[in-house]
Enzyme design. Structure first.
Site, PDB file in Angstrom:
ATOM      1  N   THR A  86     -48.439  39.162  10.165  1.00  0.00           N
ATOM      2  CA  THR A  86     -48.805  40.366   9.433  1.00  0.00           C
ATOM      3  C   THR A  86     -49.973  40.141   8.480  1.00  0.00           C
ATOM      4  O   THR A  86     -50.161  39.032   7.964  1.00  0.00           O
ATOM      5  CB  THR A  86     -47.593  40.836   8.603  1.00  0.00           C
ATOM      6  OG1 THR A  86     -48.009  41.899   7.734  1.00  0.00           O
ATOM      7  CG2 THR A  86     -47.041  39.737   7.711  1.00  0.00           C
TER       8      THR A  86
ATOM      9  N   TYR B 149     -41.847  39.825   2.056  1.00  0.00           N
ATOM     10  CA  TYR B 149     -42.111  40.047   3.483  1.00  0.00           C
ATOM     11  C   TYR B 149     -43.280  39.172   3.940  1.00  0.00           C
ATOM     12  O   TYR B 149     -43.177  38.421   4.915  1.00  0.00           O
ATOM     13  CB  TYR B 149     -42.404  41.536   3.732  1.00  0.00           C
ATOM     14  CG  TYR B 149     -42.968  41.804   5.097  1.00  0.00           C
ATOM     15  CD1 TYR B 149     -42.201  41.546   6.232  1.00  0.00           C
ATOM     16  CD2 TYR B 149     -44.266  42.277   5.257  1.00  0.00           C
ATOM     17  CE1 TYR B 149     -42.728  41.764   7.494  1.00  0.00           C
ATOM     18  CE2 TYR B 149     -44.789  42.506   6.512  1.00  0.00           C
ATOM     19  CZ  TYR B 149     -44.020  42.243   7.626  1.00  0.00           C
ATOM     20  OH  TYR B 149     -44.542  42.452   8.876  1.00  0.00           O
TER      21      TYR B 149
HETATM   22  N1  UFG Z   1     -47.652  55.068   0.989  1.00  0.00           N
HETATM   23  C1  UFG Z   1     -47.600  56.197   0.181  1.00  0.00           C
HETATM   24  N2  UFG Z   1     -46.559  57.059   0.342  1.00  0.00           N
HETATM   25  C2  UFG Z   1     -45.570  56.860   1.252  1.00  0.00           C
HETATM   26  C3  UFG Z   1     -45.637  55.708   2.072  1.00  0.00           C
HETATM   27  C4  UFG Z   1     -46.686  54.833   1.914  1.00  0.00           C
HETATM   28  O1  UFG Z   1     -48.463  56.397  -0.661  1.00  0.00           O
HETATM   29  O2  UFG Z   1     -44.640  57.681   1.323  1.00  0.00           O
HETATM   30  C5  UFG Z   1     -48.772  54.143   0.818  1.00  0.00           C
HETATM   31  C6  UFG Z   1     -48.312  52.749   0.439  1.00  0.00           C
HETATM   32  O3  UFG Z   1     -48.100  52.634  -0.944  1.00  0.00           O
HETATM   33  C7  UFG Z   1     -49.482  51.899   0.950  1.00  0.00           C
HETATM   34  C8  UFG Z   1     -49.949  52.660   2.196  1.00  0.00           C
HETATM   35  O4  UFG Z   1     -49.430  53.981   2.054  1.00  0.00           O
HETATM   36  O5  UFG Z   1     -50.518  51.901   0.028  1.00  0.00           O
HETATM   37  C9  UFG Z   1     -49.421  52.077   3.487  1.00  0.00           C
HETATM   38  O6  UFG Z   1     -48.018  51.887   3.333  1.00  0.00           O
HETATM   39  P1  UFG Z   1     -47.025  51.676   4.556  1.00  0.00           P
HETATM   40  O7  UFG Z   1     -45.651  51.637   3.998  1.00  0.00           O
HETATM   41  O8  UFG Z   1     -47.336  52.653   5.630  1.00  0.00           O
HETATM   42  O9  UFG Z   1     -47.443  50.253   5.136  1.00  0.00           O
HETATM   43  P2  UFG Z   1     -47.662  48.863   4.355  1.00  0.00           P
HETATM   44  O10 UFG Z   1     -49.156  48.689   4.176  1.00  0.00           O
HETATM   45  O11 UFG Z   1     -46.801  48.724   3.180  1.00  0.00           O
HETATM   46  O12 UFG Z   1     -47.117  47.816   5.392  1.00  0.00           O
HETATM   47  C10 UFG Z   1     -47.441  47.883   6.763  1.00  0.00           C
HETATM   48  C11 UFG Z   1     -46.310  47.248   7.531  1.00  0.00           C
HETATM   49  C12 UFG Z   1     -46.263  45.794   7.257  1.00  0.00           C
HETATM   50  C13 UFG Z   1     -47.631  45.174   7.433  1.00  0.00           C
HETATM   51  C14 UFG Z   1     -48.661  45.868   6.621  1.00  0.00           C
HETATM   52  C15 UFG Z   1     -50.000  45.243   6.894  1.00  0.00           C
HETATM   53  O13 UFG Z   1     -45.054  47.822   7.177  1.00  0.00           O
HETATM   54  O14 UFG Z   1     -45.353  45.240   8.171  1.00  0.00           O
HETATM   55  O15 UFG Z   1     -48.654  47.218   6.971  1.00  0.00           O
HETATM   56  O16 UFG Z   1     -51.036  45.881   6.219  1.00  0.00           O
HETATM   57  F1  UFG Z   1     -47.587  43.900   7.027  1.00  0.00           F
END
Ligand code: UFG
Length: 324
Positions: A116, A140
């Site tokens: 990741t 994670y």
């Molecule tokens: N976000 C919001 N509101 C929400 C959900 C997410 O503002 O309701 C924001 C988060 O704070 C973040 C962005 O959108 O800034 C992306 O969040 P996600 O939860 O969609 O994804 P993450 O970047 O946290 O994580 C994902 C995968 C991981 C991986 C990562 C790599 O879940 O497994 O991308 O960049 F490692």
């Protein structure tokens, strides 16, 4: 090729199983169905079992005799890992080490690992190359980084073991034909959460953090279509079976979108002006994660076909609507 796919009933695993099946590989899927679904396994047999169950896992390795293992089974939710780190270290790190031990006992030597972008943490360069320092800021990311260290050491010590570690950026979208897609019990990912809000499943979408050092203050991510990611896995497998040495590779398109840009696109695609509210930062979120994927392109010949946020969200929306 005979390929054992752990987590093959899950979102990314099931798209890779589809890609493997379309190419005629023989597949066994190993999944505890905690976040995966039986219907998502379009090819091969499903073994419903826990990764930590060494007896079952070993008997599958002995009887199925895979040429390679693709390992997707893992927990993946960043905020959950902050609240419950042991869950992540036990499953993502300890269980993977156990799988590797059993693989080597059974003389299985090729491994494709789901890593990741979260291993990088707060990056100094965007796009980030594989050689950038690893400073994960959530359990994670650390759980996956630790496994990468184990893989590197194992490959050094054991000439008959080779692996590819694919560092996924933000995977989204769904199979263009609408058969499979993201179906987590809990929807925390931005695109899915936005679409479910458009559908009315949630009253509003929260935008976590608007004071990041980015042009509009919200986090930037590199969203990659799941079918392009599945192709990267096929290429990684071909590379290993062709004698390629162990490699770590980023999987993303090399440019990112802010949370606000994604929300705007979700509104455009769905035609629903759903409520999106500014909210405090979510723990464990780096401000920007964008992939330098030149290695994947140059070494494996990866040619992404769906580098288009609108298409990504359209396929996810088509899938979401089908599920309601
Ligand atoms: N976000 C919001 N509101 C929400 C959900 C997410 O503002 O309701 C924001 C988060 O704070 C973040 C962005 O959108 O800034 C992306 O969040 P996600 O939860 O969609 O994804 P993450 O970047 O946290 O994580 C994902 C995968 C991981 C991986 C990562 C790599 O879940 O497994 O991308 O960049 F490692």
């Amino acid at each position: 090729m005979r390929v054992l796919v752990t987590g093959g009933a899950g979102y990314i695993g099931s798209h890779v199983v589809k890609a493997l099946g379309e190419r005629g590989h023989e597949i066994a899927v190993y999944d505890n169905l905690s976040s995966g679904n039986r219907w998502a396994v379009l090819y091969g047999d499903l073994i419903h079992a826990e990764l930590e169950d060494s007896n079952v896992l070993k008997s599958v390795l002995v009887n199925f005799k895979p040429d390679a293992v693709m390992h997707f089974a893992a927990h993946i939710i960043v905020p959950e890992s902050v609240r419950n780190p042991l869950k992540y270290y036990l499953n993502n790190t300890v269980n993977t080490i156990n799988l590797l031990r059993l693989m080597r006992e059974c003389n299985v030597g090729l491994f494709v690992f789901s890593s990741t972008a979260a291993v990088y943490g707060i990056v100094e360069t965007a796009p980030v190359p594989e050689g950038a320092p690893l400073h994960p800021i959530n359990p994670y990311g650390t759980s996956k980084m630790m496994t990468e260290s184990v893989l590197a050491d194992l490959a050094l010590a054991d000439q008959d073991f080779r692996y590819t570690s694919l560092r996924y950026f933000n995977v989204a979208g769904a199979d263009g034909s609408g058969r499979i897609g993201q179906a987590y019990r809990e929807s925390t990912h931005l695109i899915t959460r936005s679409l479910k809000t458009a559908k009315g499943e949630f009253p509003k979408l929260e935008i976590f953090g608007t004071d990041y050092p980015t042009p509009d203050g919200t986090c930037i991510r590199d969203y990659i279509h799941v079918d392009d990611l599945a192709d990267a896995h096929i290429l990684a497998l071909d590379y290993l079976t062709g004698g390629g040495g162990s490699q770590v590779m980023n999987c993303g398109y090399g440019h990112g979108y802010s949370v606000r840009q994604v929300v705007e696109m979700a509104k455009k695609v769905t035609g629903v002006d759903f409520r999106a509210e500014d909210a405090p930062r979510r723990e464990g979120d780096p401000p920007e994660l964008v992939a330098d994927s030149r290695k994947l392109k140059n070494m494996l010949g990866w040619k992404p076909g769906f580098d288009d946020l609108e298409y990504i969200i359209k396929t996810a929306w088509q899938w979401e609507r089908k599920r309601s």
